[in-house]
Design an enzyme around this catalytic site. Structure first.
Site, PDB file in Angstrom:
ATOM      1  N   THR A   1       0.880  -1.163   0.000  1.00  0.00           N
ATOM      2  CA  THR A   1       0.000   0.000   0.000  1.00  0.00           C
ATOM      3  C   THR A   1       0.914   1.208   0.000  1.00  0.00           C
ATOM      4  OG1 THR A   1      -1.594  -1.323   1.234  1.00  0.00           O
ATOM      5  CG2 THR A   1      -1.783   1.050   1.502  1.00  0.00           C
TER       6      THR A   1
ATOM      7  N   SER B   1     -10.650  -3.263   5.296  1.00  0.00           N
ATOM      8  CA  SER B   1      -9.279  -2.781   5.116  1.00  0.00           C
ATOM      9  C   SER B   1      -8.655  -2.464   6.471  1.00  0.00           C
ATOM     10  CB  SER B   1      -9.311  -1.514   4.259  1.00  0.00           C
ATOM     11  OG  SER B   1      -8.042  -0.902   4.228  1.00  0.00           O
TER      12      SER B   1
ATOM     13  N   GLY C   1      -0.449  -3.606   5.328  1.00  0.00           N
ATOM     14  CA  GLY C   1      -1.488  -4.571   5.696  1.00  0.00           C
ATOM     15  C   GLY C   1      -1.991  -4.308   7.107  1.00  0.00           C
TER      16      GLY C   1
HETATM   17  N1  GLY Z   1      -4.820  -4.150   1.300  1.00  0.00           N
HETATM   18  C1  GLY Z   1      -4.449  -3.630   2.553  1.00  0.00           C
HETATM   19  C2  GLY Z   1      -5.586  -3.073   3.307  1.00  0.00           C
HETATM   20  O1  GLY Z   1      -6.525  -2.577   2.736  1.00  0.00           O
HETATM   21  O2  GLY Z   1      -5.580  -3.130   4.509  1.00  0.00           O
END
Ligand code: GLY
Length: 567
Positions: free
Chosen positions: A376, A447, A469
């Site tokens: 991210t 998320s 994450g």
């Molecule tokens: N893909 C990472 C999140 O949205 O937490």
């Protein structure tokens, strides 16, 4: 391109070359009176600053930076993924934009299971079925319609220039390019991603051009939202999906909308904390943990001491158990107890079942009892009027699913992996099986992204966020604590030792070499399991210094090309 645009782009390119090879070291503290952008790429930060110098506000700068990152930081900067914006306006009002990806209309709760009901390993992260309907272009367009100042075209143009004219290959991307050369052909677009017309890997300093991406961005520049969700881009997405086993159709793209939502609001010792509501779990967990810290009273607990790590880890354990049990897309879970989870009363109850001398157990069978109740990118922006933007967006894994049409030039996310893949199955490894985050057509997956703005007297005091994450929630939490409680300057706050506990697996991850062996031993005696990791978080932060009357920014040193640029 007219002469004026071309010559200003040439100047920009020269500046870019100078910046790449004489770039300010990241994590170096940077000051700005009029505005600042802190992102994972110095060229993208500069694009945002240039937009502000032309009269754009923080939202304009953020939109331009987000599109620029899609070109210069392709591992996570994107138009094929989704994310969230928290915006504090100069008048102190706060709002958010949710452009999280959605499950396609043809998705189902058991789509990643075999005939016996077991999860087919990696199936929720590999191949085109793992792709959620992208939200980034819709979210940026909606934010511009509501709060933008400069014309949309002016905000997309810098990214078109970067893609078509190219920019010098930086060392960080070159390292990735060497690794990607090993990927197999199933990752179609990736095998040629960093190669020139002769098929050679672009060398550091050589100009890297992305004409197909430039063409897609031109369509978005000229047609806004519809440039992505209708017309030739949508046609090509559908045919690429059909030809390669994906689910997304033109109907999915046509139906996709971004949403403006009320922010979550918490408080800590006189500061206001604004963060993202569900479908992110970030804001709920952050505020729950900040409430716990306020009640626990850290004033007598030293940073990095055994008592500090224990308390912080126990707060994380509880917040992640609550996250797993209760949170999902609010449009599909109208009964989520969000107000209760972020209340001071709930934190008091949580604190009462915490033992300061020993670790608790993370027992998944105790949902509703004890717990009653990879890649991210983030950037932070402030402008001269006091508007602030905290934006985190993602492809899920680094380079997402590693697939995309080479006619379009961008990579799709693999965000379906953020849904709970196997209904009812929660494992000690951290797979969650609770209901609120099961796969349903058009639902947004839960998320952990935690774009956050801390306000003081209605003005932005700290703008912060990170990739990582589930670790995002905890690295943002600890950085907010470092600034508000331990008074660390932003560069120190983001570099300081961080830990991560996510309830399951029941372990404290800590940054190797940054926790003393004595502390580790003491924690183990209390019953904690510990695991070293190389790094937690890539934080991008801005604070306001009331004495200097200036913004102070820093990007974490773990970012390869990140930089704070102020003016
Ligand atoms: N893909 C990472 C999140 O949205 O937490």
């Amino acid at each position: 391109m007219n002469m004026l645009l071309r010559s200003s782009f040439l100047a920009f390119l020269i500046l870019g070359i100078l910046q790449y090879f004489n770039a300010p070291a990241n994590a170096q503290v940077t000051y700005g009176k009029n505005g600042m952008v802190v992102s994972d790429n110095v060229l993208a930060s500069q694009v945002g600053i240039d937009i502000m110098k032309k009269g754009g506000n923080a939202i304009d700068a953020s939109i331009a930076t987000a599109f620029a990152l899609a070109v210069t930081h392709p591992e996570a900067g994107n138009i094929g993924g989704g994310g969230f914006i928290v915006l504090m306006k100069a008048n102190g009002e706060v709002t958010t934009f949710d452009f999280r990806e959605k499950a396609p209309l043809n998705a189902s709760p058991d789509m990643f299971l075999d005939t016996e009901g077991n999860l087919v390993e990696n199936s929720n992260h590999q191949g085109l079925k793992a792709v959620g309907v992208p939200g980034t272009v819709a979210g940026l367009y909606l934010a511009h319609q509501r709060y933008g100042k400069l014309p949309w075209k002016d905000l997309v143009q810098p990214s078109v220039n970067l893609a078509i004219e190219g920019f010098p290959m930086p060392w960080g991307l070159y390292q990735v390019a060497l690794n990607l050369a090993e990927w197999d052909e199933s990752f179609d677009i990736m095998t040629n991603y960093f190669r020139n017309e002769n098929g050679d890997i672009i060398q550091p300093g050589e100009i890297w051009r992305q004409p197909a991406l430039g063409n897609t961005l031109s369509l978005i520049r000229d047609h806004g939202h519809d440039g992505f969700y209708k017309g030739p881009v949508a046609d090509e997405i559908e045919s690429y999906m059909k030809a390669n086993g994906g689910l997304i159709t033109k109907k999915d793209l046509e139906k996709y909308t971004a949403v403006e939502r009320q922010p979550l609001k918490g408080s800590y010792k006189g500061f206001d904390i604004y963060s993202m509501p569900p479908p992110s779990s970030g804001g709920v967990a952050l505020i729950e943990m900040m409430n716990l810290m306020e009640l626990a009273d850290l004033s007598s607990i030293e940073f990095n001491s055994t008592a500090y790590v224990h308390l912080v880890a126990e707060a994380m354990r509880r917040a992640f158990a609550d996250r797993a049990e209760h949170l999902g897309d609010p449009d599909f879970n109208p009964e989520m107890p969000v107000d209760r989870l972020i209340s001071k009363e709930f934190a008091q109850m949580r604190l009462e079942n915490m033992d300061m001398t020993k670790a608790s157990a993370s027992d998944s069978s105790r949902f509703g009892q004890l717990y009653d109740g990879s890649s991210t990118t983030h950037f932070s922006v402030v402008d001269k009027d006091g508007n602030a933007v905290s934006l985190t967006y993602t492809l899920e894994h680094s380079y997402g699913v590693g697939m995309g049409s080479s006619k379009l030039g961008f990579i799709f996310n693999n965000e379906m992996g953020d849904f709970n893949p196997q209904p009812g199955i929660t494992t000690s490894k951290g797979q969650i099986g609770s209901d609120p985050n099961q796969i349903v057509p058009e639902k947004r997956m839960l998320s952990s992204m935690t774009p956050t703005i801390v306000g003081k007297d209605g003005k932005p005091y700290l703008v912060i966020g990170s990739p990582g994450g589930r670790t995002i929630i905890n690295t943002v939490f600890q950085t907010v604590l470092n600034v508000l409680e331990y008074n660390m300057r932003i560069d120190k706050a983001i570099e300081a030792m961080k830990i991560h506990h996510q309830w399951l697996p029941d372990e404290i991850r800590y940054e190797r070499h940054l926790m003393s062996p004595d502390t580790r031993q003491a924690l183990e005696k209390m019953g904690h399991k510990l695991r070293p990791v190389n790094n937690l978080g890539v934080l991008m932060g801005i604070t306001y210094d009331p004495i200097l009357k200036a913004y102070v920014g820093a990007s974490e040193s773990s970012s390869k090309e990140g930089a704070a640029v102020g003016y």
